[in-house]
Design a protein around this motif. Structure first.
Motif, PDB file in Angstrom:
ATOM      1  N   LYS A   1       0.834  -1.215   0.000  1.00  0.00           N
ATOM      2  CA  LYS A   1       0.000   0.000   0.000  1.00  0.00           C
ATOM      3  C   LYS A   1       0.864   1.258   0.000  1.00  0.00           C
ATOM      4  O   LYS A   1       0.550   2.238  -0.688  1.00  0.00           O
ATOM      5  N   GLU A   2       1.964   1.224   0.751  1.00  0.00           N
ATOM      6  CA  GLU A   2       2.854   2.380   0.809  1.00  0.00           C
ATOM      7  C   GLU A   2       3.423   2.703  -0.566  1.00  0.00           C
ATOM      8  O   GLU A   2       3.424   3.868  -0.995  1.00  0.00           O
ATOM      9  N   VAL A   3       3.902   1.671  -1.273  1.00  0.00           N
ATOM     10  CA  VAL A   3       4.464   1.874  -2.607  1.00  0.00           C
ATOM     11  C   VAL A   3       3.397   2.395  -3.563  1.00  0.00           C
ATOM     12  O   VAL A   3       3.624   3.359  -4.321  1.00  0.00           O
ATOM     13  N   ILE A   4       2.217   1.782  -3.533  1.00  0.00           N
ATOM     14  CA  ILE A   4       1.134   2.210  -4.420  1.00  0.00           C
ATOM     15  C   ILE A   4       0.755   3.662  -4.158  1.00  0.00           C
ATOM     16  O   ILE A   4       0.656   4.476  -5.088  1.00  0.00           O
ATOM     17  N   ASP A   5       0.542   4.003  -2.901  1.00  0.00           N
ATOM     18  CA  ASP A   5       0.105   5.355  -2.557  1.00  0.00           C
ATOM     19  C   ASP A   5       1.092   6.410  -3.039  1.00  0.00           C
ATOM     20  O   ASP A   5       0.703   7.443  -3.597  1.00  0.00           O
ATOM     21  N   ILE A   6       2.384   6.156  -2.839  1.00  0.00           N
ATOM     22  CA  ILE A   6       3.391   7.158  -3.221  1.00  0.00           C
ATOM     23  C   ILE A   6       3.476   7.303  -4.736  1.00  0.00           C
ATOM     24  O   ILE A   6       3.549   8.428  -5.265  1.00  0.00           O
ATOM     25  N   LEU A   7       3.438   6.194  -5.466  1.00  0.00           N
ATOM     26  CA  LEU A   7       3.515   6.304  -6.924  1.00  0.00           C
ATOM     27  C   LEU A   7       2.256   6.920  -7.516  1.00  0.00           C
ATOM     28  O   LEU A   7       2.330   7.662  -8.508  1.00  0.00           O
ATOM     29  N   LEU A   8       1.098   6.651  -6.926  1.00  0.00           N
ATOM     30  CA  LEU A   8      -0.136   7.265  -7.412  1.00  0.00           C
ATOM     31  C   LEU A   8      -0.103   8.785  -7.245  1.00  0.00           C
ATOM     32  O   LEU A   8      -0.726   9.522  -8.014  1.00  0.00           O
TER      33      LEU A   8
ATOM     34  N   PHE B   1       1.880   8.237 -11.614  1.00  0.00           N
ATOM     35  CA  PHE B   1       1.621   6.882 -12.080  1.00  0.00           C
ATOM     36  C   PHE B   1       0.172   6.471 -11.782  1.00  0.00           C
ATOM     37  O   PHE B   1      -0.424   6.957 -10.820  1.00  0.00           O
ATOM     38  N   SER B   2      -0.353   5.567 -12.596  1.00  0.00           N
ATOM     39  CA  SER B   2      -1.645   4.921 -12.335  1.00  0.00           C
ATOM     40  C   SER B   2      -1.411   3.427 -12.166  1.00  0.00           C
ATOM     41  O   SER B   2      -0.613   2.838 -12.921  1.00  0.00           O
ATOM     42  N   LEU B   3      -2.069   2.816 -11.211  1.00  0.00           N
ATOM     43  CA  LEU B   3      -1.914   1.376 -10.996  1.00  0.00           C
ATOM     44  C   LEU B   3      -2.747   0.608 -12.011  1.00  0.00           C
ATOM     45  O   LEU B   3      -3.949   0.840 -12.151  1.00  0.00           O
ATOM     46  N   ILE B   4      -2.084  -0.304 -12.718  1.00  0.00           N
ATOM     47  CA  ILE B   4      -2.798  -1.160 -13.675  1.00  0.00           C
ATOM     48  C   ILE B   4      -3.278  -2.420 -12.981  1.00  0.00           C
ATOM     49  O   ILE B   4      -4.445  -2.802 -13.056  1.00  0.00           O
ATOM     50  N   GLU B   5      -2.351  -3.094 -12.285  1.00  0.00           N
ATOM     51  CA  GLU B   5      -2.727  -4.314 -11.578  1.00  0.00           C
ATOM     52  C   GLU B   5      -1.660  -4.687 -10.561  1.00  0.00           C
ATOM     53  O   GLU B   5      -0.528  -4.204 -10.600  1.00  0.00           O
TER      54      GLU B   5
ATOM     55  N   ALA C   1       3.948  -7.978  -6.905  1.00  0.00           N
ATOM     56  CA  ALA C   1       4.505  -7.232  -8.031  1.00  0.00           C
ATOM     57  C   ALA C   1       3.416  -6.305  -8.537  1.00  0.00           C
ATOM     58  O   ALA C   1       2.236  -6.679  -8.589  1.00  0.00           O
ATOM     59  N   LEU C   2       3.802  -5.098  -8.891  1.00  0.00           N
ATOM     60  CA  LEU C   2       2.849  -4.062  -9.275  1.00  0.00           C
ATOM     61  C   LEU C   2       3.156  -3.563 -10.681  1.00  0.00           C
ATOM     62  O   LEU C   2       4.317  -3.372 -11.039  1.00  0.00           O
ATOM     63  N   ALA C   3       2.127  -3.352 -11.465  1.00  0.00           N
ATOM     64  CA  ALA C   3       2.280  -2.775 -12.798  1.00  0.00           C
ATOM     65  C   ALA C   3       1.621  -1.404 -12.804  1.00  0.00           C
ATOM     66  O   ALA C   3       0.428  -1.276 -12.502  1.00  0.00           O
ATOM     67  N   PHE C   4       2.419  -0.377 -13.106  1.00  0.00           N
ATOM     68  CA  PHE C   4       1.920   1.005 -13.171  1.00  0.00           C
ATOM     69  C   PHE C   4       2.019   1.515 -14.597  1.00  0.00           C
ATOM     70  O   PHE C   4       2.853   1.055 -15.380  1.00  0.00           O
ATOM     71  N   ARG C   5       1.185   2.506 -14.909  1.00  0.00           N
ATOM     72  CA  ARG C   5       1.305   3.202 -16.184  1.00  0.00           C
ATOM     73  C   ARG C   5       1.645   4.660 -15.923  1.00  0.00           C
ATOM     74  O   ARG C   5       1.104   5.277 -14.996  1.00  0.00           O
ATOM     75  N   LYS C   6       2.562   5.204 -16.715  1.00  0.00           N
ATOM     76  CA  LYS C   6       2.904   6.607 -16.577  1.00  0.00           C
ATOM     77  C   LYS C   6       1.785   7.459 -17.159  1.00  0.00           C
ATOM     78  O   LYS C   6       1.372   7.254 -18.309  1.00  0.00           O
ATOM     79  N   ASN C   7       1.272   8.384 -16.388  1.00  0.00           N
ATOM     80  CA  ASN C   7       0.193   9.249 -16.862  1.00  0.00           C
ATOM     81  C   ASN C   7       0.701  10.203 -17.937  1.00  0.00           C
ATOM     82  O   ASN C   7       1.874  10.615 -17.914  1.00  0.00           O
ATOM     83  N   SER C   8      -0.174  10.570 -18.841  1.00  0.00           N
ATOM     84  CA  SER C   8       0.186  11.548 -19.872  1.00  0.00           C
ATOM     85  C   SER C   8       0.392  12.904 -19.236  1.00  0.00           C
ATOM     86  O   SER C   8      -0.281  13.273 -18.273  1.00  0.00           O
ATOM     87  N   ASN C   9       1.335  13.654 -19.746  1.00  0.00           N
ATOM     88  CA  ASN C   9       1.599  15.001 -19.215  1.00  0.00           C
ATOM     89  C   ASN C   9       0.482  15.959 -19.616  1.00  0.00           C
ATOM     90  O   ASN C   9      -0.122  15.823 -20.643  1.00  0.00           O
TER      91      ASN C   9
END
Length: 303
Positions: free
Chosen positions: A271-278, A282-286, A295-303
């Motif tokens: 949860k700590e890793v997810i919260d900080i990257l969000l 970043f957006s969490l994919i799964e 293991a977490l998959a994130f997507r970089k948000n568009s600027n």
């Protein structure tokens, strides 16, 4: 051949976590855990070894063995760093031992490992007939982390299988044995690069890439010092604290809508890793889980 035995004493409650961290170096571990020993059930004659009756039930011991041809101190330093990162209190001991056939005995415990739907990790000395659609990655296990037997590596391989598309550029940060970089290449990636701060790991990764007939660029250093070129996929199978330290550098090197795969994270830190990257682009994919690892998959948000 001589070996250095690295023995770790830990609380029984931390045994699974300690074993998981030590298996990053070698999946063949010796574990001593007497917490379930029942002194009332010692056999029909009522006798038991005195050492068992006196054994500490609150602590466990986990040992691994490093051959004299490898750098035992590097393994010790790595373990100390990992235990400190997760805040696990341990006592670590080193001693020399000898086993004439150890280098052959341990090979019995490595078998092909199936990851995701198609990836199969095969020890270099074994013959394996690939089935239809299987992607074979040959690995010669050594000091560098990454043999496919650890949960975090399997999780990463499963996510790479899902997200790597033909021709993708892939950056493997903390490449270890190079297993993820090699798998990405065999899954159809175009340009693949691996990076590690440990020169021993980089040497191992280059050997494994050659073993698989794959052309991959491996370098020694940190991501912050690497050229600021962008990649569609960046993968880091490390630990939570390192991921939280390097995500800004990942963000600048990830293409818009690119995928960041982060693993080596224990569930307590998820949860700590997810919260900080969000909160940082970043957006969490799964998320995927196995045992106490995620293991977490994130997507970089568009600027």
């Amino acid at each position: 051949m001589k070996y250095t035995e690295i023995k770790v004493k830990c609380n029984v409650a931390d045994l699974e976590q300690v074993s998981g961290i030590m298996s990053m170096i070698d999946s063949f571990l010796k574990i001593e855990d007497y917490s379930d020993f029942d002194s009332s059930a010692v056999g029909y004659d009522g006798l038991a070894d005195e050492s068992l009756l006196q054994a500490d039930r609150t602590h466990a011991f986990v040992s691994l063995y490093v051959p004299e041809t490898e750098d035992a101190q590097a393994s010790v330093d790595f373990l100390k760093q990992q235990f400190a990162a997760v805040g696990t209190k341990v006592e670590l001991y080193e001693s020399e031992t000898e086993n004439q056939d150890w280098e052959n005995e341990w090979k019995k415990y490595y078998e092909p490992v199936f990851c995701g739907e198609h990836v199969v990790i095969v020890p270099s000395w074994q013959e394996y007939a690939a089935q239809k659609d299987e992607v074979i990655v040959k690995i010669d296990p050594g000091l560098a982390f990454g043999t496919g037997t650890h949960e975090s590596t399997r999780l990463c391989l499963g996510l790479l299988e899902q997200y790597v598309q033909k021709g993708d550029s892939v950056f493997d940060v903390g490449t270890g044995s190079g297993i993820l970089a090699v798998a990405a290449k065999k899954l159809g990636a175009g340009i693949v690069r691996g990076l590690d701060i440990d020169p021993v790991a980089v040497r191992s990764a280059k050997e494994n890439a050659e073993l698989n007939g794959t052309e991959i660029e491996f370098d020694t250093g940190s991501i912050e010092q690497s050229p600021p070129q962008t990649y569609r996929i960046i993968v880091a199978n490390i630990v939570a604290d390192v991921i939280l330290a390097l995500y800004p550098a990942v963000y600048t090197r990830l293409a818009s809508q690119g995928v960041f795969i982060a693993s080596g994270i224990i569930r307590e830190r998820e949860k700590e890793v997810i919260d900080i990257l969000l909160q940082n682009g970043f957006s969490l994919i799964e998320s995927q889980h196995e045992g106490e690892w995620c293991a977490l998959a994130f997507r970089k948000n568009s600027n």
